[in-house]
Design a protein around this motif. Structure first.
Motif, mmCIF file in Angstrom:
data_model
loop_
_atom_site.group_PDB
_atom_site.id
_atom_site.type_symbol
_atom_site.label_atom_id
_atom_site.label_comp_id
_atom_site.label_asym_id
_atom_site.label_seq_id
_atom_site.Cartn_x
_atom_site.Cartn_y
_atom_site.Cartn_z
ATOM 1 N N VAL A 22 0.832 -1.208 0.000
ATOM 2 C CA VAL A 22 0.000 0.000 0.000
ATOM 3 C C VAL A 22 0.865 1.256 0.000
ATOM 4 N N ASP A 23 1.948 1.264 0.795
ATOM 5 C CA ASP A 23 2.838 2.431 0.812
ATOM 6 C C ASP A 23 3.466 2.667 -0.550
ATOM 7 N N THR A 24 3.877 1.604 -1.216
ATOM 8 C CA THR A 24 4.473 1.734 -2.540
ATOM 9 C C THR A 24 3.457 2.278 -3.539
ATOM 10 N N MET A 25 2.230 1.792 -3.476
ATOM 11 C CA MET A 25 1.192 2.262 -4.386
ATOM 12 C C MET A 25 0.881 3.737 -4.140
ATOM 13 N N TYR A 26 0.751 4.136 -2.875
ATOM 14 C CA TYR A 26 0.460 5.531 -2.557
ATOM 15 C C TYR A 26 1.597 6.438 -3.019
ATOM 16 N N ARG A 27 2.824 6.014 -2.791
ATOM 17 C CA ARG A 27 3.976 6.822 -3.203
ATOM 18 C C ARG A 27 4.017 6.957 -4.722
ATOM 19 N N THR A 28 3.769 5.871 -5.441
ATOM 20 C CA THR A 28 3.788 5.897 -6.904
ATOM 21 C C THR A 28 2.688 6.799 -7.452
ATOM 22 N N LEU A 29 1.476 6.671 -6.921
ATOM 23 C CA LEU A 29 0.378 7.506 -7.394
ATOM 24 C C LEU A 29 0.585 8.967 -7.008
ATOM 25 N N GLY A 30 1.241 9.218 -5.895
ATOM 26 C CA GLY A 30 1.583 10.589 -5.530
ATOM 27 C C GLY A 30 2.561 11.207 -6.521
ATOM 28 N N TRP A 31 3.577 10.434 -6.917
ATOM 29 C CA TRP A 31 4.534 10.929 -7.923
ATOM 30 C C TRP A 31 3.854 11.140 -9.270
ATOM 31 N N ILE A 32 2.953 10.252 -9.638
ATOM 32 C CA ILE A 32 2.210 10.435 -10.896
ATOM 33 C C ILE A 32 1.406 11.726 -10.837
ATOM 34 N N GLY A 33 0.802 12.015 -9.684
ATOM 35 C CA GLY A 33 0.065 13.262 -9.515
ATOM 36 C C GLY A 33 0.952 14.484 -9.671
ATOM 37 N N LEU A 34 2.141 14.462 -9.072
ATOM 38 C CA LEU A 34 3.067 15.588 -9.210
ATOM 39 C C LEU A 34 3.531 15.767 -10.651
ATOM 40 N N VAL A 35 3.815 14.661 -11.320
ATOM 41 C CA VAL A 35 4.239 14.735 -12.727
ATOM 42 C C VAL A 35 3.101 15.259 -13.601
ATOM 43 N N ALA A 36 1.870 14.832 -13.314
ATOM 44 C CA ALA A 36 0.720 15.304 -14.094
ATOM 45 C C ALA A 36 0.520 16.806 -13.933
ATOM 46 N N ILE A 37 0.693 17.326 -12.716
ATOM 47 C CA ILE A 37 0.560 18.766 -12.499
ATOM 48 C C ILE A 37 1.654 19.516 -13.238
ATOM 49 N N THR A 38 2.876 19.009 -13.189
ATOM 50 C CA THR A 38 3.995 19.653 -13.888
ATOM 51 C C THR A 38 3.784 19.623 -15.398
ATOM 52 N N ALA A 39 3.374 18.479 -15.930
ATOM 53 C CA ALA A 39 3.129 18.373 -17.374
ATOM 54 C C ALA A 39 1.956 19.250 -17.794
ATOM 55 N N GLY A 40 0.922 19.318 -16.968
ATOM 56 C CA GLY A 40 -0.223 20.169 -17.272
ATOM 57 C C GLY A 40 0.157 21.637 -17.314
ATOM 58 N N THR A 41 1.007 22.050 -16.389
ATOM 59 C CA THR A 41 1.481 23.427 -16.395
ATOM 60 C C THR A 41 2.301 23.701 -17.647
ATOM 61 N N GLY A 42 3.131 22.741 -18.029
ATOM 62 C CA GLY A 42 3.912 22.888 -19.261
ATOM 63 C C GLY A 42 3.028 23.013 -20.487
ATOM 64 N N CYS A 43 1.980 22.214 -20.550
ATOM 65 C CA CYS A 43 1.046 22.300 -21.688
ATOM 66 C C CYS A 43 0.365 23.661 -21.740
ATOM 67 N N GLN A 44 -0.001 24.194 -20.588
ATOM 68 C CA GLN A 44 -0.635 25.513 -20.568
ATOM 69 C C GLN A 44 0.347 26.603 -20.986
ATOM 70 N N ILE A 45 1.598 26.473 -20.608
ATOM 71 C CA ILE A 45 2.619 27.439 -21.037
ATOM 72 C C ILE A 45 2.802 27.379 -22.536
ATOM 73 N N VAL A 46 2.848 26.166 -23.089
ATOM 74 C CA VAL A 46 2.982 26.020 -24.544
ATOM 75 C C VAL A 46 1.778 26.633 -25.247
ATOM 76 N N GLY A 47 0.581 26.385 -24.721
ATOM 77 C CA GLY A 47 -0.627 26.959 -25.317
ATOM 78 C C GLY A 47 -0.610 28.472 -25.330
ATOM 79 N N ALA A 48 -0.108 29.062 -24.246
ATOM 80 C CA ALA A 48 -0.017 30.521 -24.185
ATOM 81 C C ALA A 48 1.094 31.031 -25.095
ATOM 82 N N TYR A 49 2.169 30.273 -25.237
ATOM 83 C CA TYR A 49 3.301 30.687 -26.061
ATOM 84 C C TYR A 49 2.941 30.720 -27.554
ATOM 85 N N ILE A 50 2.183 29.743 -28.005
ATOM 86 C CA ILE A 50 1.908 29.665 -29.448
ATOM 87 C C ILE A 50 0.670 30.438 -29.862
ATOM 88 N N SER A 51 -0.098 30.979 -28.912
ATOM 89 C CA SER A 51 -1.285 31.720 -29.315
ATOM 90 C C SER A 51 -0.975 33.187 -29.585
#
Length: 87
Positions: A58-87
């Protein structure tokens, strides 16, 4: 560079993808916590208040899903920056 990014997706699609990734990341972090939470297995000093019936994976699963959440937020922010850059 702008032409290559525009060839992949429109600015609206970049921003929408970024918002959805951020949403998924925030939900994962609220549900499973930050990946550096105190684990219940392994070494260290603990104050014992009761026995835990959770399996060790359970600890391994929670840690892995937590890292996936952090990566998703970082990637989402990057996508929004790209969207603002090319518009």
């Amino acid at each position: 560079m702008k032409e290559k990014l525009l060839g992949l997706m429109t600015p609206f699609a970049w921003n929408t993808t970024g918002l959805l990734l951020c949403l998924v990341g925030v939900i994962l972090l609220f549900r499973y916590g930050m990946p550096y939470r105190i684990s219940t297995s392994g070494g260290g000093d603990y104050i014992v208040t009761g026995s835990s019936s959770e399996p060790e994976w359970v600890d391994t699963m929670y840690r892995t899903l937590g890292w996936i959440g952090l990566v998703a937020i970082t990637a989402g922010t990057g996508c929004q920056i790209v969207g603002a850059y090319i518009s």
